[in-house]
Design a protein around this motif. Structure first.
Motif, PDB file in Angstrom:
ATOM      1  N   HIS A   9      41.325  36.363  36.405  1.00 47.06           N
ATOM      2  CA  HIS A   9      41.289  37.808  36.227  1.00 47.06           C
ATOM      3  C   HIS A   9      40.152  38.079  35.255  1.00 47.06           C
ATOM      4  O   HIS A   9      40.228  37.715  34.087  1.00 47.06           O
ATOM      5  CB  HIS A   9      42.609  38.350  35.679  1.00 47.06           C
ATOM      6  N   HIS A  10      39.084  38.669  35.763  1.00 48.68           N
ATOM      7  CA  HIS A  10      37.826  38.751  35.034  1.00 48.68           C
ATOM      8  C   HIS A  10      37.397  37.331  34.660  1.00 48.68           C
ATOM      9  O   HIS A  10      37.295  36.478  35.534  1.00 48.68           O
ATOM     10  CB  HIS A  10      37.943  39.688  33.843  1.00 48.68           C
ATOM     11  N   ASP A  11      37.161  37.064  33.390  1.00 55.75           N
ATOM     12  CA  ASP A  11      36.697  35.724  33.018  1.00 55.75           C
ATOM     13  C   ASP A  11      37.810  34.867  32.423  1.00 55.75           C
ATOM     14  O   ASP A  11      37.546  33.853  31.775  1.00 55.75           O
ATOM     15  CB  ASP A  11      35.523  35.818  32.037  1.00 55.75           C
ATOM     16  N   LEU A  37      31.034  36.236  33.769  1.00 55.80           N
ATOM     17  CA  LEU A  37      31.384  36.743  35.096  1.00 55.80           C
ATOM     18  C   LEU A  37      30.342  36.375  36.139  1.00 55.80           C
ATOM     19  O   LEU A  37      30.682  35.934  37.252  1.00 55.80           O
ATOM     20  CB  LEU A  37      31.565  38.261  35.055  1.00 55.80           C
ATOM     21  N   ASP A  58      41.491  39.662  40.663  1.00 61.43           N
ATOM     22  CA  ASP A  58      40.939  40.985  40.391  1.00 61.43           C
ATOM     23  C   ASP A  58      39.952  41.381  41.479  1.00 61.43           C
ATOM     24  O   ASP A  58      39.686  40.605  42.407  1.00 61.43           O
ATOM     25  CB  ASP A  58      40.276  41.050  39.016  1.00 61.43           C
ATOM     26  N   LEU A  60      36.679  42.374  40.966  1.00 54.04           N
ATOM     27  CA  LEU A  60      35.282  42.063  40.684  1.00 54.04           C
ATOM     28  C   LEU A  60      34.767  40.884  41.501  1.00 54.04           C
ATOM     29  O   LEU A  60      33.577  40.804  41.809  1.00 54.04           O
ATOM     30  CB  LEU A  60      35.106  41.759  39.197  1.00 54.04           C
ATOM     31  N   TYR A  97      37.878  48.993  31.072  1.00 54.76           N
ATOM     32  CA  TYR A  97      38.357  47.953  31.978  1.00 54.76           C
ATOM     33  C   TYR A  97      37.311  47.715  33.062  1.00 54.76           C
ATOM     34  O   TYR A  97      36.999  48.604  33.857  1.00 54.76           O
ATOM     35  CB  TYR A  97      39.686  48.374  32.599  1.00 54.76           C
ATOM     36  N   GLY A  99      37.256  45.994  35.785  1.00 53.96           N
ATOM     37  CA  GLY A  99      37.674  46.074  37.175  1.00 53.96           C
ATOM     38  C   GLY A  99      37.508  47.467  37.753  1.00 53.96           C
ATOM     39  O   GLY A  99      37.348  47.618  38.973  1.00 53.96           O
ATOM     40  N   SER A 102      34.317  47.884  39.900  1.00 54.87           N
ATOM     41  CA  SER A 102      34.068  46.861  40.923  1.00 54.87           C
ATOM     42  C   SER A 102      33.280  47.364  42.121  1.00 54.87           C
ATOM     43  O   SER A 102      32.291  46.740  42.538  1.00 54.87           O
ATOM     44  CB  SER A 102      35.400  46.274  41.398  1.00 54.87           C
TER      45      SER A 102
END
Length: 234
Positions: A9-11, A37, A58, A60, A97, A99, A102
């Motif tokens: 989730h993200h990094d 990322l 996520d 992204l 946030y 996300g 994206s």
């Protein structure tokens, strides 16, 4: 068809108990979040080939998916199922946030810190379809009112532009009453079965060159992933 798991989730590493043929989980470098990322998404792009399914934590990660099919010479349409618009920029986001940026990043926002660093050619607005986005911030409403992005619902997909499709589904497009444990629950959405039916219809009737499923939950049912990713019936 290869199933690729990207357990982030993200990094940040997250637990996604989903069977996969390939798992992409590189050691990310020290540095700012964009460095981490874009390193991850370069690895995703390296792993993706046309026809793959990608499961992640996520939205992204879709950038790496699109970059991967572009490397194969494909100029895709992006069909984006999500309860949220995901069309913020760093300037409009009130939460910070990432996300929430994206889809806008796929369209070329902040190109110097994102898409250029993973080899992603931005998608034209009129080659993107946003499906069932119902939880929008004011800045997103303003942007969508004048953008070329197509809007539709799960129940009426409308006219999807011609061309091969990268299909992105954030599970929070499903009504939150049916899917507990979401990071950003949104009520008054379509049922699980209606979303699965719409996804399978697109996969059956269009050339879906990649299917990207974002499990944006704290806790969730791996069975939903299996139901969503099962090959469509002819």
């Amino acid at each position: 068809m290869t199933t690729i798991l990207v357990p982030f989730h993200h990094d940040e590493r997250v637990d996604l108990p989903v069977p996969a043929d390939v798992t992409v989980e590189p050691v990310l470098p020290d540095g700012d979040v964009w460095t981490r990322l874009t390193t991850l998404y370069r690895h995703v792009a390296d792993a993706v080939t046309p026809g793959d399914t990608v499961v992640s934590g996520d939205c992204l990660v879709s950038a790496g998916v699109v970059a991967g099919v572009q490397r194969a010479g494909i100029d895709p349409v992006v069909v984006w199922f999500d309860a949220h618009g995901d069309v913020h920029t760093l300037d409009t986001s009130t939460s910070g946030y990432l996300g929430g940026l994206s889809l806008r990043l796929l369209l070329g926002a902040h190109r110097d810190i994102f898409s250029d660093r993973i080899g992603l050619e931005p998608i034209a607005e009129d080659r993107a379809v946003l499906v069932d986005a119902r939880d929008l911030d004011p800045a997103e409403v303003d942007y969508l009112a004048t953008s070329g992005i197509h809007r539709s619902t799960v129940h009426d997909l409308g006219d999807i532009p011609d061309g091969p499709v990268v299909l992105h589904v954030d599970v929070d497009v499903i009504d939150s009453a049916e899917l507990p444990g979401l990071r950003f629950p949104a009520p008054d959405g379509p049922s699980t079965q209606d979303v699965i039916a719409a996804v399978q219809h697109i996969r059956r009737t269009r050339d879906v060159v990649a299917f990207d499923l974002a499990c944006t939950w704290y806790t969730g049912d791996p069975g939903l992933v299996a139901d969503m990713t099962v090959p469509p019936k002819p």
